[in-house]
Design a protein around this motif. Structure first.
Motif, mmCIF file in Angstrom:
data_model
loop_
_atom_site.group_PDB
_atom_site.id
_atom_site.type_symbol
_atom_site.label_atom_id
_atom_site.label_comp_id
_atom_site.label_asym_id
_atom_site.label_seq_id
_atom_site.Cartn_x
_atom_site.Cartn_y
_atom_site.Cartn_z
ATOM 1 N N UNK A 168 0.825 -1.210 0.000
ATOM 2 C CA UNK A 168 0.000 0.000 0.000
ATOM 3 C C UNK A 168 0.856 1.256 0.000
ATOM 4 N N UNK A 169 1.999 1.214 0.689
ATOM 5 C CA UNK A 169 2.904 2.358 0.710
ATOM 6 C C UNK A 169 3.491 2.635 -0.663
ATOM 7 N N UNK A 170 3.911 1.572 -1.346
ATOM 8 C CA UNK A 170 4.437 1.749 -2.699
ATOM 9 C C UNK A 170 3.356 2.271 -3.635
ATOM 10 N N UNK A 171 2.148 1.727 -3.511
ATOM 11 C CA UNK A 171 1.047 2.183 -4.370
ATOM 12 C C UNK A 171 0.762 3.661 -4.148
ATOM 13 N N UNK A 172 0.938 4.135 -2.907
ATOM 14 C CA UNK A 172 0.647 5.536 -2.586
ATOM 15 C C UNK A 172 1.626 6.501 -3.254
ATOM 16 N N UNK A 173 2.874 6.068 -3.447
ATOM 17 C CA UNK A 173 3.871 6.980 -4.015
ATOM 18 C C UNK A 173 4.082 6.780 -5.515
ATOM 19 N N UNK A 174 3.524 5.726 -6.071
ATOM 20 C CA UNK A 174 3.764 5.463 -7.496
ATOM 21 C C UNK A 174 3.235 6.551 -8.430
ATOM 22 N N UNK A 175 2.052 7.139 -8.184
ATOM 23 C CA UNK A 175 1.633 8.232 -9.082
ATOM 24 C C UNK A 175 2.626 9.389 -9.098
ATOM 25 N N UNK A 176 3.189 9.724 -7.939
ATOM 26 C CA UNK A 176 4.188 10.787 -7.857
ATOM 27 C C UNK A 176 5.436 10.402 -8.635
ATOM 28 N N UNK A 177 5.872 9.152 -8.461
ATOM 29 C CA UNK A 177 7.067 8.669 -9.148
ATOM 30 C C UNK A 177 6.871 8.659 -10.659
ATOM 31 N N UNK A 178 5.761 8.093 -11.123
ATOM 32 C CA UNK A 178 5.520 7.966 -12.560
ATOM 33 C C UNK A 178 5.359 9.326 -13.233
ATOM 34 N N UNK A 179 4.745 10.272 -12.530
ATOM 35 C CA UNK A 179 4.612 11.623 -13.080
ATOM 36 C C UNK A 179 5.975 12.306 -13.168
ATOM 37 N N UNK A 180 6.793 12.153 -12.132
ATOM 38 C CA UNK A 180 8.123 12.769 -12.139
ATOM 39 C C UNK A 180 8.989 12.206 -13.258
ATOM 40 N N UNK A 181 8.862 10.908 -13.517
ATOM 41 C CA UNK A 181 9.644 10.264 -14.564
ATOM 42 C C UNK A 181 9.072 10.499 -15.963
ATOM 43 N N UNK A 182 7.899 11.126 -16.028
ATOM 44 C CA UNK A 182 7.285 11.392 -17.324
ATOM 45 C C UNK A 182 6.568 10.201 -17.906
ATOM 46 N N UNK A 183 6.281 9.208 -17.085
ATOM 47 C CA UNK A 183 5.582 8.017 -17.563
ATOM 48 C C UNK A 183 4.065 8.232 -17.611
ATOM 49 N N UNK A 184 3.552 9.159 -16.808
ATOM 50 C CA UNK A 184 2.141 9.532 -16.839
ATOM 51 C C UNK A 184 2.056 11.048 -16.765
ATOM 52 N N UNK A 185 0.949 11.657 -17.205
ATOM 53 C CA UNK A 185 0.827 13.112 -17.112
ATOM 54 C C UNK A 185 0.817 13.564 -15.658
ATOM 55 N N UNK A 186 1.390 14.719 -15.378
ATOM 56 C CA UNK A 186 1.357 15.236 -13.999
ATOM 57 C C UNK A 186 -0.058 15.629 -13.626
ATOM 58 N N UNK A 187 -0.393 15.606 -12.326
ATOM 59 C CA UNK A 187 -1.730 16.012 -11.900
ATOM 60 C C UNK A 187 -1.953 17.493 -12.165
ATOM 61 N N UNK A 188 -3.197 17.851 -12.411
ATOM 62 C CA UNK A 188 -3.531 19.256 -12.627
ATOM 63 C C UNK A 188 -3.541 19.991 -11.292
ATOM 64 N N UNK A 189 -3.392 21.319 -11.307
ATOM 65 C CA UNK A 189 -3.406 22.084 -10.051
ATOM 66 C C UNK A 189 -4.668 21.806 -9.241
ATOM 67 N N UNK A 190 -4.471 21.653 -7.945
ATOM 68 C CA UNK A 190 -5.603 21.385 -7.063
ATOM 69 C C UNK A 190 -5.992 19.930 -7.009
ATOM 70 N N UNK A 191 -5.265 19.088 -7.771
ATOM 71 C CA UNK A 191 -5.532 17.666 -7.722
ATOM 72 C C UNK A 191 -6.762 17.242 -8.490
ATOM 73 N N UNK A 192 -7.333 18.105 -9.319
ATOM 74 C CA UNK A 192 -8.524 17.766 -10.078
ATOM 75 C C UNK A 192 -8.114 17.453 -11.508
#
Length: 225
Positions: A168-192
């Protein structure tokens, strides 16, 4: 196909590749973790790991074993930072893009109760990385902010022993990791996300239209009187 990125680190990286193997396979990430290894030990294989994997990107995550005194002696935070910076400089010299993750939160070192200031040392190394990683050609990723309690410990739902992460801990940080690496689009401002924002705008439009209809109906009723 996306170019591979090698993840070099200690047991945190090793277990990441084990618990979340699907993520690593899906995004062409290569885990090269070594349980118990300090940052100094990792410097001895850093270039070899880059050359063997032929990766054009590296994600570095280590330092907690230095704080845990795995080599039998105290290592100050500034020395840990210098060791990490040296690896980032080596990656840059090789033409390899680098990312460096914050040391994960921990209130104490499970295998070494003699370490009384673990959270303070982790904070010191992370602060240095946040302020200076870019000077060494690397992007800093702040996992600590996602996982930490207010006092600097690891949130219980994200860990197994107060230091190592659960799935669960790894799953929680993976969106941050994948966005930083450019593997997924970064979240929009405000998290929406765009989809959520579009739905919200649609409901707002419907509400405005409904209010206008009600207003018109009220005018007709009053006029009929």
């Amino acid at each position: 196909m996306r170019e591979p990125i090698v993840f070099i680190g200690d047991s945190i990286t090793e277990l990441w590749g084990f618990h979340r193997a699907g993520t690593f396979e899906a995004y062409n990430l290569i885990p090269r973790g070594g349980s118990g290894q300090t940052a100094r030990w990792i410097t001895m294989r850093f270039r070899r790991d880059l050359e063997e994997t032929r990766a054009r990107g590296v994600h570095l995550l280590c330092g907690v074993n230095d704080i845990g005194r795995n080599e039998g002696f105290f290592v100050p935070a500034d020395e840990i930072a210098r060791t990490l910076a040296g690896m980032l400089d080596e990656a840059r010299a090789m033409g390899v893009k680098a990312w460096i993750g914050s040391i994960m939160p921990a209130a104490s070192i499970p295998w070494n109760p003699e370490v009384r200031d673990a959270s303070a040392m982790i904070a010191a190394v992370n602060a240095w990385l946040r302020d200076h990683a870019h000077e060494h050609g690397a992007t800093f990723i702040d996992y600590h902010a996602v996982l930490a309690t207010e006092t600097g410990g690891l949130r219980p739902e994200y860990g197994t022993d107060g230091l190592h992460l659960s799935p669960a801990g790894y799953a929680a940080i993976e969106p941050l990791m994948l966005a930083a690496l450019g593997r997924i689009p970064p979240p929009t401002p405000g998290g929406v996300g765009r989809g959520a924002a579009k739905v919200r705008r649609r409901w707002i439009g419907l509400a405005v239209a409904a209010a206008a209809l009600l207003g018109a109906a009220a005018v007709l009723v009053l006029g009929a009187r």
